[in-house]
Design an enzyme around this catalytic site. Sequence first.
Site, PDB file in Angstrom:
ATOM      1  N   GLU A   1      10.275   0.570  10.335  1.00  0.00           N
ATOM      2  CA  GLU A   1      11.234   1.672  10.155  1.00  0.00           C
ATOM      3  C   GLU A   1      10.486   2.940  10.510  1.00  0.00           C
ATOM      4  OE1 GLU A   1      14.317   1.508   9.404  1.00  0.00           O
ATOM      5  OE2 GLU A   1      14.671  -0.345   8.298  1.00  0.00           O
TER       6      GLU A   1
ATOM      7  N   GLU B   1       9.997  14.863  16.353  1.00  0.00           N
ATOM      8  CA  GLU B   1      10.362  14.804  14.945  1.00  0.00           C
ATOM      9  C   GLU B   1       9.481  15.790  14.179  1.00  0.00           C
ATOM     10  OE1 GLU B   1       9.411  11.222  12.749  1.00  0.00           O
ATOM     11  OE2 GLU B   1      11.280  11.389  11.640  1.00  0.00           O
TER      12      GLU B   1
ATOM     13  N   SER C   1       5.394   6.592  10.700  1.00  0.00           N
ATOM     14  CA  SER C   1       5.514   7.262  11.995  1.00  0.00           C
ATOM     15  C   SER C   1       5.635   6.263  13.146  1.00  0.00           C
ATOM     16  CB  SER C   1       4.308   8.162  12.231  1.00  0.00           C
ATOM     17  OG  SER C   1       3.189   7.374  12.565  1.00  0.00           O
ATOM     18  N   THR C   2       6.252   6.719  14.229  1.00  0.00           N
ATOM     19  CA  THR C   2       6.416   5.875  15.400  1.00  0.00           C
ATOM     20  C   THR C   2       5.060   5.524  16.017  1.00  0.00           C
ATOM     21  OG1 THR C   2       8.645   6.656  15.861  1.00  0.00           O
ATOM     22  CG2 THR C   2       7.421   5.802  17.719  1.00  0.00           C
TER      23      THR C   2
ATOM     24  N   LYS D   1       0.841  -1.204   0.000  1.00  0.00           N
ATOM     25  CA  LYS D   1       0.000   0.000   0.000  1.00  0.00           C
ATOM     26  C   LYS D   1       0.871   1.246   0.000  1.00  0.00           C
ATOM     27  CE  LYS D   1      -1.823   2.625   3.171  1.00  0.00           C
ATOM     28  NZ  LYS D   1      -1.750   3.956   2.536  1.00  0.00           N
TER      29      LYS D   1
ATOM     30  N   CYS E   1      13.347  10.294   7.539  1.00  0.00           N
ATOM     31  CA  CYS E   1      13.338   9.805   8.919  1.00  0.00           C
ATOM     32  C   CYS E   1      14.742   9.838   9.526  1.00  0.00           C
ATOM     33  CB  CYS E   1      12.747   8.420   9.003  1.00  0.00           C
ATOM     34  SG  CYS E   1      13.456   7.262   7.840  1.00  0.00           S
TER      35      CYS E   1
ATOM     36  N   GLY F   1       3.635   2.806  14.048  1.00  0.00           N
ATOM     37  CA  GLY F   1       4.464   1.623  14.284  1.00  0.00           C
ATOM     38  C   GLY F   1       4.081   0.910  15.576  1.00  0.00           C
TER      39      GLY F   1
END
Lengths: 299, 487
Positions: free
Chosen positions: B260, B391, B239-240, B186, B294, B243
Amino acid sequence: MSTVEQQNRLSVFKTYKLYVGGKFPRSESGRVYEVTDSKGNWLANAPQSSRKDARDAVVAARKAFGGWSGATAYNRGQVLYRVAEMLEGRRDQFVREVADADGISKQKAGAVVDAAVDRWVWYAGWTDKIGQIVGGANPVAGPFFNLSTPEPTGVVAVVAPQDSSFLGLVSVVAPVIATGNTAVVIASAKSPLPALSLGEVLATSDLPGGVVNVLSGKTAEIAAPLAAHQDVNAIDLTGADAELARDLEIAAADNLKRVLRPQAVDFTATPGTERLTAFLETKTVWHPTGALGVSGSSY
Amino acid sequence: MALSSAFEYAPAPESRSVVDIAPSYGLFIDGEFTEAADGKVFKTVSPSTEEVLSEVARAGTADVDRAVQAARKAFTKWSALPGSERAKYLFRIARIIQERSRELAVLETLDNGKPIKETRDTDLPLVAAHFFYYAGWADKLDHAGFGANPRPLGVAGQVIPWNFPLLMLAWKIAPALATGNTVVLKPAETTPLSALFFADICRQAGLPKGVVNILPGYGDAGAALVEHPDVNKVAFTGSTAVGKAIARSVAGTEKKVTLELGGKGANIVFDDAPVDQAVEGIVTGIFFNQGQVCCAGSRLLVQESVQEEVVDALKRRLATLRLGDPLDKNTDIGAINSAEQLARIQKLADTGEAEGAERWSPACELPTSGYWFAPTVFTGVTQAHTVARDEIFGPVLSVLSFRTPDEAVAKANNTQYGLSAGIWTEKGSRILAVANKLRAGVVWANTFNKLDPTSPFGGYKESGYGREGGRHGLEAYLAPSSPEGKR
């Protein structure tokens, strides 16, 4: 000493204690629980660790991480080998404890202890080789020197297997520390005594205090705060049942802990490297090389 | 005549005619372009002009299920192919990408907003190189160090971001196919086009149907893919926060996962660093791809004794950067990918100002349409400032100072992230000592933001787990033949 006196002599029981930060504390909670052999005979009262004990153990493991991960691989290998030496010297004690804990014959327990000693030796030999196996120089397309090296993840919480109180325990703890991580280990809930005695071996094996911390008690009660702990970097779920493992994995996601899921393991077989690499990161360092290069030279 | 205007750049636009964008695109499932089951579509725009480029089918749960089924069906044959045959397909793909790289570079610049200079010179060469690199592994997996006869996992569900649409696709698809897995990917909702062009490349390469499936869509489709019970492997870059949600959603399953995630990379400049070189590295570190990287070096840590010199040189250099039309070959800084992302960057930069950090940007005219943000530097930043912790994912640099190497390491590691870091010093032993202590997956010494297919890339701590690239990148797609147990 006469034979009569020997037969009448009352033996000295051992107060089993936790092993945290190189010391042997009782549980902060003051709780103990009864440990029995497979036939239900009382063996000892083991400490029933609390959430606070788990957090203390993490603090100890974090404190030890810098020194242990910074030690040379050669040094770590010798320390692991020293554990094998110390264990060999206490063979009889562990044969007795393992026979009681796992409900097996002295003969079978002997084989288990021998295998555990050999496992320490096996992992002792890995400390200075794993970096060569999983690291290396990368041939990048450009004027750069680029090297990948494995490094320990940090503090690893280990839920030790429930049914292999000693060989299983050693098999999950040794690879974690061989690579430079430090460990907080939850011993088998029903048979924690060999694990607690292992603490005594580790304490006399040149292993810095805090590198391995051993807790006993109810698995779920101790594991929950460890899985949620923001200063724990990884968790090994080997000894957790499916439901607990799922809950712990969800909690572990909060700081993206590395998770080793439970899987069927034959601890008598020679391990692969999976338990070593599960708790390693890979660091890649780049540097420009400039134009000079031996292989490009016409000399 | 002023000297500056005497040396003005003439416009040097890349031709748009090399790429033919259709007015609408479907989902790519089982080798066919198809509409979404519920008929939904969305528009993809060019961030530099807000021009609608195309209308794209929007995948829903039913489409995810169909694509996973197609990938499952294709897996049996694909995984049974000799590695040497899979290798040839991947080599074909690499070659076709090289042949069509000009077209793809223009397309990527149109859909993403990044300068043509970067798509042409960085993205596309790396995309082709990734397929070329992993093609060579397909028939050598026994030598990869994961045991004899390592097996593929099955169907890989892959979700990628919008900052490097085609490169992230390559990072995901190349190792998956080389190891014998099949793929449902995707792409991000703001950059679906290059993935759909890749579908056409798969067709040209004669790749068997169902081996690669592409599902443009939003987060709901990504979640459905990750949670699909018949997906064996999840790979995510983004994004964290997402994740973590993925890590939770796969708990208790047998799905293998690599993540990642975000970063807040420290770029450490010591007092003996070559200043001009370091300044170039700082610029590359945070202004490459508009800082939407990133592994960006978004925290500049400068030794106090050279702070003024470095910051002055940096500001002089930033005044020469050219912001504008991404299709112009002289453009250094393109558009921000979306209005949403621009708003996020603006909010964080405003927070930096409100918290007392000093904000600076070079004199810079922003185009009237499109999404733009001038290169921005914050000085007087402390570790407690939001701009030093969160970030930002935009062209915003925070400058902090340090006195000793130990302090530099402590500050660099003072973050939940652990993806990248930079070290600038002439002293070799200092490079090695500092690199050793940094908790980051990639450390660039006297360079920054270099990438290569042979090199493992990935983070420590909350920057995620697993590595992509190199031999290490294969592991995520293989079931090792462990002597310990069942598997």
